[in-house]
Design a protein around this motif. Structure first.
Motif, short mmCIF file in Angstrom:
data_model
loop_
_atom_site.label_atom_id
_atom_site.label_comp_id
_atom_site.label_asym_id
_atom_site.label_seq_id
_atom_site.Cartn_x
_atom_site.Cartn_y
_atom_site.Cartn_z
N ASP A 147 -36.79 44.22 -4.54
CA ASP A 147 -36.91 43.59 -3.34
C ASP A 147 -36.58 44.53 -2.03
N ARG A 148 -36.95 44.65 -1.07
CA ARG A 148 -36.72 45.60 -0.14
C ARG A 148 -35.70 44.81 0.66
N TRP A 182 -39.39 41.16 0.70
CA TRP A 182 -38.40 41.76 1.50
C TRP A 182 -37.38 40.60 2.15
N GLU A 183 -36.34 41.17 2.35
CA GLU A 183 -34.98 40.23 2.93
C GLU A 183 -35.46 39.40 3.79
N SER A 188 -40.92 43.58 7.61
CA SER A 188 -41.35 43.82 6.26
C SER A 188 -41.32 44.86 5.49
N LYS A 189 -41.70 46.04 6.34
CA LYS A 189 -41.64 47.37 5.60
C LYS A 189 -40.17 48.15 5.74
N GLY A 190 -39.26 47.34 6.25
CA GLY A 190 -37.86 48.01 6.38
C GLY A 190 -37.84 48.55 7.92
N GLU A 243 -33.74 49.20 -1.53
CA GLU A 243 -34.33 48.45 -2.33
C GLU A 243 -33.55 47.84 -3.33
N SER A 279 -32.44 51.24 5.33
CA SER A 279 -33.43 50.16 4.43
C SER A 279 -33.26 50.89 2.97
N GLN A 291 -44.79 44.00 -0.85
CA GLN A 291 -43.66 43.95 -1.31
C GLN A 291 -42.56 42.77 -0.92
N SER A 351 -46.15 43.34 4.53
CA SER A 351 -46.03 43.96 3.29
C SER A 351 -46.37 43.18 2.11
#
Length: 550
Positions: free
Chosen positions: A56-57, A89-90, A229-231, A52, A50, A87, A85
């Motif tokens: 974006d993550r 994310w992908e 969401s958090k990777g 950034e 994971s 943030q 999350s």
């Protein structure tokens, strides 16, 4: 006091850390073993990485939970609250937007052209995967597929299906308004677009190398496919968090695994364990050595292929032929991801919704076609899409497989920007007609990435799984000439024991065990397959020492 059996796990990816987690946390076993995880790189995660990009993550490697129904990865992610999350994310919104299908030359294709070919391709793949009976597949396509499918490839089967479709529908009227595209050329190119997507799903650079019979053994979990969401790394970190300090050793690349295939018991050993001699010796690249009773090898199939080939000495003595033949015959491919930041007005982020880049499916002329746009580079012609990683993101993503993925690894950021810009230039007449790209925004001119000093693609990030010596590729597939049985063979521990009393009387059993996605017959190529394989080998050792396993 007798020494504890030492278990060394090679590789701190999903399989290795799942095995370590299970061995350490199982009832009464956390004080039974001397457990070490050695990792050749400078991070944990393996093919999970994971990262950034532009705020974006993103995922450089494993990206999706393939079906949430019954997936252990989804269960862990949910339990550790990794599915929420603040943030971006992908793919956080999945595939909610219907992509626009653009053909080379700048022609937007409407659904009446695209949908029949998409349905054909999906039905053929469903049949290949055992989800449709032949008559059902044929009925839904309006054509019949003749012949037997044994000993052939998925690629050959797909082309046979397309040819049958075309032969049954060849009297249709010719298309107009699509420049040099004829109906057949356009439908073949739409079909090829789906084939290119399938190449990234399977890692088979050429679908003619993907075995047809084995395809229906592959299993998917039910339910939607989502990203974390958090990777993805949050799941890895959770698995590693239970291990004591020092259990994971980074920067410890193994050069040779020395083992004892032929030793037999000369005397009865209490509890099946002799602490006087550890049978496996690991030689590291820095010259150090480590003795072990059991080694769980979780390196990629690519590393095993390189390590068991001619003039290579990863194992001493070499692995038996039944093992090396399985390693050699199974397929292992390269899939890479390319992220680009799109900035039509020269800013780091897009200014407003009207400037957003649309989600594209791209239909190309074949690389050898005389009709092709010469400024579109060959390595772009087999990528199927170019899309924002979520709605209104300024970060775009394309997937590459096979030789195109390897070529991508060698290119500079400038070469990539120029190549992608030339490609988008070949589609620009269609793109300019969309509200997402303003009519008065700077155009792509002559394949250049710049216009009036304003940069259109300003940043690039790409994965390099093929050239990374710790992986040498992305994930496995069942190649023509191999079978699902080879995946089972990959999972067999060494020394191999048979049914005879002599075979069972091996002095040091389970010296080398194998885990990783390429050792799971029905869930190969996935993180959950790697997870299951790690559990399998941990339980094998727990059962050997009469501990509680699941």
């Amino acid at each position: 006091m007798a020494k504890k059996p030492r278990i060394v796990i090679i590789g701190a990816g999903m399989a290795g850390l799942t095995a370590a987690n299970k061995l350490y946390t199982s009832t009464s076993s956390n004080d039974l073993f001397d457990l070490v995880v050695v990792e050749g790189g400078d991070r944990i995660g393996g093919r999970i990485n994971s990262s950034e990009f532009c705020g974006d993550r993103i995922e450089m490697g494993a990206t999706w939970i393939h079906g949430i129904g019954g997936s252990p990865v989804h269960q862990i992610a949910r339990e550790i609250h990794a599915l929420e999350s603040d943030q971006p994310w992908e793919c956080m919104d999945g595939f909610s937007d219907e992509p626009k299908t653009i053909a080379e030359g700048g022609f937007e294709l409407n659904a009446s052209i695209v949908d029949p070919i998409s349905t054909l391709f999906n039905n053929l793949m469903d049949f290949a995967q055992g989800k449709l009976a032949q008559d059902g597949a044929a009925a839904s396509k309006g054509c019949t597929i003749n012949g037997r499918f044994g000993n052939q490839s998925v690629g050959a089967f797909l082309r046979q299906g397309f040819d049958a479709f075309w032969d049954s529908c060849k009297d249709r009227a010719e298309l107009s308004g699509y420049g040099k595209w004829s109906r057949k050329l356009l439908e073949e190119a739409i079909f090829a677009m789906h084939e290119n997507t399938q190449r990234t799903y399977t890692s088979a650079g050429d679908l003619f190398n993907l075995d047809f019979e084995a395809e229906r053994e592959y299993r998917m979990f039910p339910g939607e496919e989502i990203t974390i969401s958090k990777g993805y790394l949050s799941v890895i970190e959770h698995l590693a968090s239970v291990l004591p300090p020092g259990a994971i050793q980074l920067g410890r690349k193994v050069a040779t695994i020395e083992w004892q295939p032929e030793s037999h018991k000369s005397k009865e050993i209490p509890n099946g364990y002799d602490s006087s001699c550890r049978p496996v010796k690991l030689h590291f690249c820095d010259g150090s050595v480590m003795l072990a009773d059991h080694v769980i090898v979780t390196v990629s199939l690519g590393v095993l292929k390189a390590g068991t080939g001619q003039d290579s000495g990863m194992f001493n003595p070499p692995l038996p032929s039944f093992k090396t033949e399985a390693i050699s015959s199974l397929g292992y491919g390269v899939v890479n991801k390319l992220f680009l930041q799109w900035s039509p007005n020269g800013n780091n982020r897009n200014a407003n919704d009207k400037d957003k880049f649309p989600s594209l499916q791209i239909v190309f002329h074949p690389p050898e076609s005389e009709l092709r746009h010469e400024k579109i580079p060959w390595w772009m012609r087999r990528t199927a899409s170019l899309s924002p990683i979520y709605k209104n993101s300024s970060v775009l993503l394309s997937w590459f497989a096979g030789k195109e993925a390897l070529e991508l690894e060698t290119l500079s950021d400038e070469e990539i920007i120029d190549g992608v810009s030339s490609t988008v230039s070949g589609l620009s007449s269609a793109l300019k007609a969309h509200k997402e790209v303003k009519h008065n925004s700077p155009e792509f001119c002559n394949g250049s990435a710049r216009e009036g000093g304003k940069v259109r693609f300003v940043k690039v990030l790409k994965s390099k799984w093929g050239s990374d010596p710790l992986f040498l590729g992305s994930y496995s597939y069942v190649a023509v000439g191999s079978s699902g049985a080879d995946l089972d063979t990959m999972a067999e521990p060494l020394p191999k024991t048979g049914s005879s009393e002599l075979d069972r009387a091996v002095d040091h059993p389970l010296q080398i065990l194998f885990a990783g996605e390429a050792t799971h017959r029905t869930h190969y190529s996935t993180t959950h397959g790697a997870y299951f394989s790690g559990l399998r080998e941990a339980n094998r050792l727990l059962q050997h020492y009469h501990c509680h396993g699941v």
